[in-house]
Structure formats: C-alpha cells, structure tokens
Motif scaffolding. Structure first.
Motif, mmCIF file in Angstrom:
data_model
loop_
_atom_site.group_PDB
_atom_site.id
_atom_site.type_symbol
_atom_site.label_atom_id
_atom_site.label_comp_id
_atom_site.label_asym_id
_atom_site.label_seq_id
_atom_site.Cartn_x
_atom_site.Cartn_y
_atom_site.Cartn_z
ATOM 1 N N ASN A 175 -8.847 -6.215 9.336
ATOM 2 C CA ASN A 175 -7.757 -5.264 9.203
ATOM 3 C C ASN A 175 -8.235 -3.825 9.263
ATOM 4 O O ASN A 175 -9.313 -3.488 8.784
ATOM 5 N N TYR A 176 -7.368 -2.990 9.806
ATOM 6 C CA TYR A 176 -7.644 -1.563 9.812
ATOM 7 C C TYR A 176 -7.438 -0.982 8.420
ATOM 8 O O TYR A 176 -6.554 -1.430 7.678
ATOM 9 N N SER A 177 -8.221 0.003 8.101
ATOM 10 C CA SER A 177 -8.035 0.750 6.869
ATOM 11 C C SER A 177 -6.604 1.290 6.857
ATOM 12 O O SER A 177 -6.124 1.815 7.853
ATOM 13 N N GLY A 178 -5.937 1.144 5.729
ATOM 14 C CA GLY A 178 -4.572 1.631 5.610
ATOM 15 C C GLY A 178 -3.510 0.610 5.938
ATOM 16 O O GLY A 178 -2.319 0.885 5.805
ATOM 17 N N SER A 179 -3.916 -0.595 6.352
ATOM 18 C CA SER A 179 -2.926 -1.600 6.745
ATOM 19 C C SER A 179 -2.860 -2.768 5.768
ATOM 20 O O SER A 179 -2.259 -3.790 6.065
ATOM 21 N N ASN A 180 -3.450 -2.607 4.595
ATOM 22 C CA ASN A 180 -3.554 -3.730 3.668
ATOM 23 C C ASN A 180 -2.677 -3.620 2.429
ATOM 24 O O ASN A 180 -2.403 -4.612 1.786
ATOM 25 N N GLY A 181 -2.262 -2.426 2.079
ATOM 26 C CA GLY A 181 -1.405 -2.229 0.911
ATOM 27 C C GLY A 181 0.049 -2.151 1.342
ATOM 28 O O GLY A 181 0.407 -2.517 2.465
ATOM 29 N N ILE A 182 0.876 -1.620 0.464
ATOM 30 C CA ILE A 182 2.289 -1.434 0.801
ATOM 31 C C ILE A 182 2.443 -0.281 1.792
ATOM 32 O O ILE A 182 3.403 -0.206 2.542
ATOM 33 N N CYS A 183 1.433 0.606 1.814
ATOM 34 C CA CYS A 183 1.482 1.791 2.660
ATOM 35 C C CYS A 183 0.069 2.322 2.842
ATOM 36 O O CYS A 183 -0.770 2.198 1.954
ATOM 37 N N GLY A 184 -0.182 2.915 3.990
ATOM 38 C CA GLY A 184 -1.449 3.581 4.243
ATOM 39 C C GLY A 184 -1.194 5.043 4.595
ATOM 40 O O GLY A 184 -0.250 5.344 5.322
ATOM 41 N N CYS A 185 -2.011 5.936 4.057
ATOM 42 C CA CYS A 185 -1.857 7.366 4.315
ATOM 43 C C CYS A 185 -3.110 7.893 4.998
ATOM 44 O O CYS A 185 -4.233 7.551 4.602
ATOM 45 N N PHE A 186 -2.905 8.730 5.997
ATOM 46 C CA PHE A 186 -3.998 9.232 6.827
ATOM 47 C C PHE A 186 -3.929 10.757 6.916
ATOM 48 O O PHE A 186 -2.901 11.358 6.612
#
Length: 180
Positions: A164-175
């Motif tokens: 998985n890409y960083s930021g795609s594992n929780g309820i939301c990813g912030c960049f």
C-alpha cells in the motif's frame, strides 16, 4: 550545490507552474484539477481535495471525522509541529506518544496507556517513506478510534510489505507538496 537535500523538479512541473502563473490561477485551476485526478487514480479513491498546506489537510480531516473540543488525538513525539497544531486548531488536545528508538514512527506498544474514552483518533506520521505498521496499529486500538495518516513527507512511498501507498491505509491520508 548537490546533496541528499537537493530536489529535482521536472520540466513538466515547471511548465505547470508557468501556466498557472500566466493564468493567475494558483488554486482551483486546471492544474489543480489534474493533480486531484492524479491522486484519485493513483490511490484508487473517490475523493482528493487540494488544500493550501498539510496542516490544513490534517485539520480538515479531523473536522470531517467529527473531532471537537474535549476530544484527544494521539500524535508522535517526533515529527513536524503541524501535526499537533492541526489537532489544536480543532479544539481537541494532542496527546504525545513516544517514537520507536532510532526511528520516527510512533511506538505502538506505548499507546495503550494513553488511550481513554476521550481518544477519538491517532495520527501516525509516515516520515521519509517510513510507514507505521497500520495493521499492527489497528490490532492495538478500538475500531472507534480513527486513523488519519500524516503522509506529508512520504508521498508515493509504499509500505514495508510493498502493498500500500503511504496515506492509503487509514480513514484518510494527508499530503503536502511543500519542500524544506
């Protein structure tokens, strides 16, 4: 001067900046829509919303899941101040958890003593491509506690298992597109 901190900016990015400048559309223009579409495709998500900063993205994510005054949100002790600041912007209280020795990720084993009825979310910081083991984190917290990934410094990096890409594992990813 070259070094590990040297950032390469492709000509296509320079061209997009020049187009935006000529149109005087620094936000909400064609390039912004293209960037949001790229994120939606790359992460296979329905929504991608451009904000002016990672701090704003984190604060918006917290507000979107209902974080409010009196709530507590766990953040790592090492990271950028913006993670804790975003929590404070909502009126909630940031609770700091130690990080793994010689690493920047929060120490999952230290979470249990910090979690109480006021704990509504955890913001692991995926720093320089080093991701928190989200599955292990989920196994150690209640399903009622939301995970918002601060991936401002690990855009497009993959997890240690390369799934998985960083930021795609929780309820939301912030960049963030900011560079230091």
């Amino acid at each position: 001067m070259q070094g590990w901190f040297h950032t390469e900016i492709p000509d296509s990015v320079d061209d997009a900046i020049a187009r935006s400048s000529r149109k005087k559309q620094f936000t909400n223009g064609e390039e912004t829509s293209q960037l949001e579409d790229h994120f939606k495709e790359k992460f296979s998500v329905k929504h991608a919303i451009y904000t002016n900063s990672g701090t704003s993205a984190l604060a918006m994510a917290l507000l979107a899941i209902g974080i409010k005054e009196g709530d507590e949100v766990i953040v790592p002790a090492i990271g950028w101040i913006a993670t804790a600041q975003a929590v404070q912007l909502t009126g909630a209280k940031p609770i700091v958890v130690d990080t793994i020795k010689n690493h920047t990720n929060l120490d999952i084993h230290n979470l249990k003593s910090l979690i109480n009825t006021k704990t509504k979310a955890i913001i692991p910081v995926n720093y320089n491509g080093r991701q928190v083991d989200i599955e292990k984190l989920k196994d150690n917290i209640s399903k009622n506690i939301k995970i918002i990934e601060d991936s401002c410094k690990s855009m497009f990096s993959k997890s240690f298992n390369k799934k998985n890409y960083s930021g795609s594992n929780g309820i939301c990813g912030c960049f963030s597109l900011g560079m230091i």
